[in-house]
Design an enzyme around this catalytic site. Sequence first.
Site, short mmCIF file in Angstrom:
data_model
loop_
_atom_site.label_atom_id
_atom_site.label_comp_id
_atom_site.label_asym_id
_atom_site.label_seq_id
_atom_site.Cartn_x
_atom_site.Cartn_y
_atom_site.Cartn_z
N GLU A 51 0.79 -1.17 0.02
CA GLU A 51 0.09 0.06 -0.14
C GLU A 51 0.86 1.27 0.05
O GLU A 51 1.98 1.19 0.56
CB GLU A 51 -0.80 0.04 1.12
CG GLU A 51 -1.72 1.19 1.39
CD GLU A 51 -2.80 1.09 2.18
OE1 GLU A 51 -2.61 0.29 3.37
OE2 GLU A 51 -3.66 1.79 2.51
N CYS A 246 -6.59 0.96 3.34
CA CYS A 246 -7.66 2.04 3.14
C CYS A 246 -7.31 2.97 2.12
O CYS A 246 -8.34 3.66 1.73
CB CYS A 246 -7.48 2.97 4.50
SG CYS A 246 -7.74 1.76 6.00
N GLU A 378 -11.60 -2.78 4.16
CA GLU A 378 -12.17 -3.02 5.67
C GLU A 378 -13.35 -2.43 5.66
O GLU A 378 -13.90 -1.78 6.49
CB GLU A 378 -11.18 -2.52 6.57
CG GLU A 378 -9.76 -2.97 6.80
CD GLU A 378 -8.93 -2.52 7.90
OE1 GLU A 378 -9.17 -1.48 8.44
OE2 GLU A 378 -8.04 -3.32 8.32
O1 AHR Z 1 -1.71 -1.34 7.08
C1 AHR Z 1 -2.46 -0.02 7.37
C2 AHR Z 1 -3.84 0.06 7.51
O2 AHR Z 1 -4.52 -0.92 8.27
C3 AHR Z 1 -4.63 -0.44 6.07
O3 AHR Z 1 -4.57 0.41 5.27
C4 AHR Z 1 -5.88 -0.70 6.47
O4 AHR Z 1 -6.66 -1.63 5.73
C5 AHR Z 1 -5.77 -1.13 8.03
O5 AHR Z 1 -6.88 -0.50 8.82
#
Ligand code: AHR
Length: 668
Positions: A51, A246, A378
């Site tokens: 990410e 996220c 999520e």
């Molecule tokens: O890994 C960091 C964040 O943690 C991710 O973006 C999210 O999916 C989770 O809440």
Amino acid sequence: MNVFKIRILVSIIVLIVIMMSVAGFSAPAIEVDVGRIVSDISPTMTGIFIEDINFGADGGLYAELVKNRSFEFDWPLMGWQLVKKEGADGRILVLRDNNRSRNPRYIRLLIHQAGEGFLLKNSGFRGMGIKRGIEYRFRVDTRLVQGDFTRLRIEIVDTQGKVLAKGQVNGISSDWKTLKCRMKAREQTARGSLNIWIEGSGQLEMDNVSLFPGDTWKGRENGLRADLVQLLVDMKPGFFRFPGGCIVEGYNLSQRYQWKHTIGDPMERIWNINRWNFEFKHRLTPDYFQSYGLGFYEYFLLAEDMGAEPMPIINCGMACQFNTAELMPMDQIGPLVQDALDLIEFANGSADSEWGKIRSDMGHPDPFDMKMIGIGNEQWGPQYIERYQIFAKAIKDKYPDMALIAATGSDGSIFPDGHREIDYLWSKWRELKPEIVDEHFYRKPEWFLENTDWYDTYQREGPGLFVGEYAAQSAGVASPDNRNTWKCALYEAAFMIGMERNADLVRMSCYAPLFGHEDAWQWRPDLIWFDNLNAYGSANYYVQKLFSIHTGTHLVLTTVKDVPVLDTTKTALHASATLDQTSDEVIIKVVNAADMPVDVFLDLKGIEEIAGESCVILLSSKSLEDENSLQVPQKIVPAESFLNISGTQFIYQFEPYSLTIIRVPVKK
Ligand code: AHR
């Protein structure tokens, strides 16, 4: 110690153990029944999840050195500075032309008086990492509006202004033109910057100012930082999840991740603010935006390079439920569903399909063979179920073999009336039957050690499990005080043994987040740390890597007896074993969480004989507080040795605070 001495030692210990058992004492024992295969192990058991958080992509893996190269940040000149030399007079205008590019802003330099020149400087992402002997590739789009500019002089300098590399671009004309030059660095710095010398007067426009090192991964243009990719490749990940997290959802729907903005000419991609720019008030990062230079094409290519199954996650019409929680009305999610279908066509369609052609034109005529897709990150609540169903139907109607991944909300999310969100979602998944369900765990280290049996009691029928994000949090969830301590890594290893023992159910898992820039992180702990020049794997990285490399093909029945306890909730010894049918080896994984060595009686059943020397891989450290760092990156790294085991029963002493993997070649 030679082999003869080892044999004598082993015989003595066996004797002691036999005497102890006759006298009523029982030593810990691990029985591995190679004849009793419990299930296959998914080749995707251990993977990675990237990410763009902590400067993971822009400022990290994506090797571009110029920050805000196209002036698309909310503050268009962030990262830039115009220095006027003696007698010079002029200024910068920011222009926006939506007809010219998908990426509409550019600058116009109004130079009234040349004097000794103007210097346009870019500071890079907390500086630019410049390496001696490496060639740097500069490019810029320019247009002469009026005046006598003919060339630009280019320099890479250190913090003292010392020139480390220089070049020049010529041919400025009244049409937009891309000018390029290459220059070799004479010295190294972690905090370099770029100087563009403007000589002359009049009006000159500029856009897409870029500087890449020549040593990107596989030497690709618009490439990735080779040292960071190498750390990933070394893990041999089974799958590669992208782009979030996220970041998929966005703070609001207008900031959601839109994959179509991330493909095609890198200079034409549509920028977006990075949601981690402002998420944590204590770690504000106002210069964090997404150029999407590492977009969906580069992602699929990297997955292919690593031999990892691609696992894209798409927005399902829901913004981050920790932020605005905006919902796309049900009668308006059609275009988002179409985006998902188009993504599959971009990955898998033939070169003459609409989106397959774009992939092909970008340089990859063959499909990427994507087999799974995540609907939402999520997400939770009935609104998620409603939207999931629309996406699932559309995808399955067109691509019946595409495996769907469904979420279970955030770790621990609960409804206002107190019931656990995850229970509600699981009840729905049992009805709707996605192939895979994704669970996340950000918990204290002790939780991981205490819950190695977490999946033992899960219902077996139904979706496979994907532990899609997890990491032990030494201080608190996403606390800036979290560290990648050996305690966190070791206890995660114990939990991974629990996942492996449940390999019939747990088909995939990955740690999160993956990357952290030492000077620009928002969230810790992270698997891999780096600055502008160097990178290292945390202790957790080596745990992940060892599990990934030493997976095996089949889980075999393993029983641990007379386990020593640490306290009322924790045991010291955790073990699982697999068979690797491709190499005919039994792979035994053991965590000793105690602060002292533990002698264990190992009993390998169901095999004819040991077929040669065993390889022992040990990951351990003296203190649970130890960690790797930029200064000491190799404090906790695996060590390999060889062991001669004479029979199918032997004693092995497991080091304190250790993960040990023993690969025993066997004849069945
Ligand atoms: O890994 C960091 C964040 O943690 C991710 O973006 C999210 O999916 C989770 O809440």
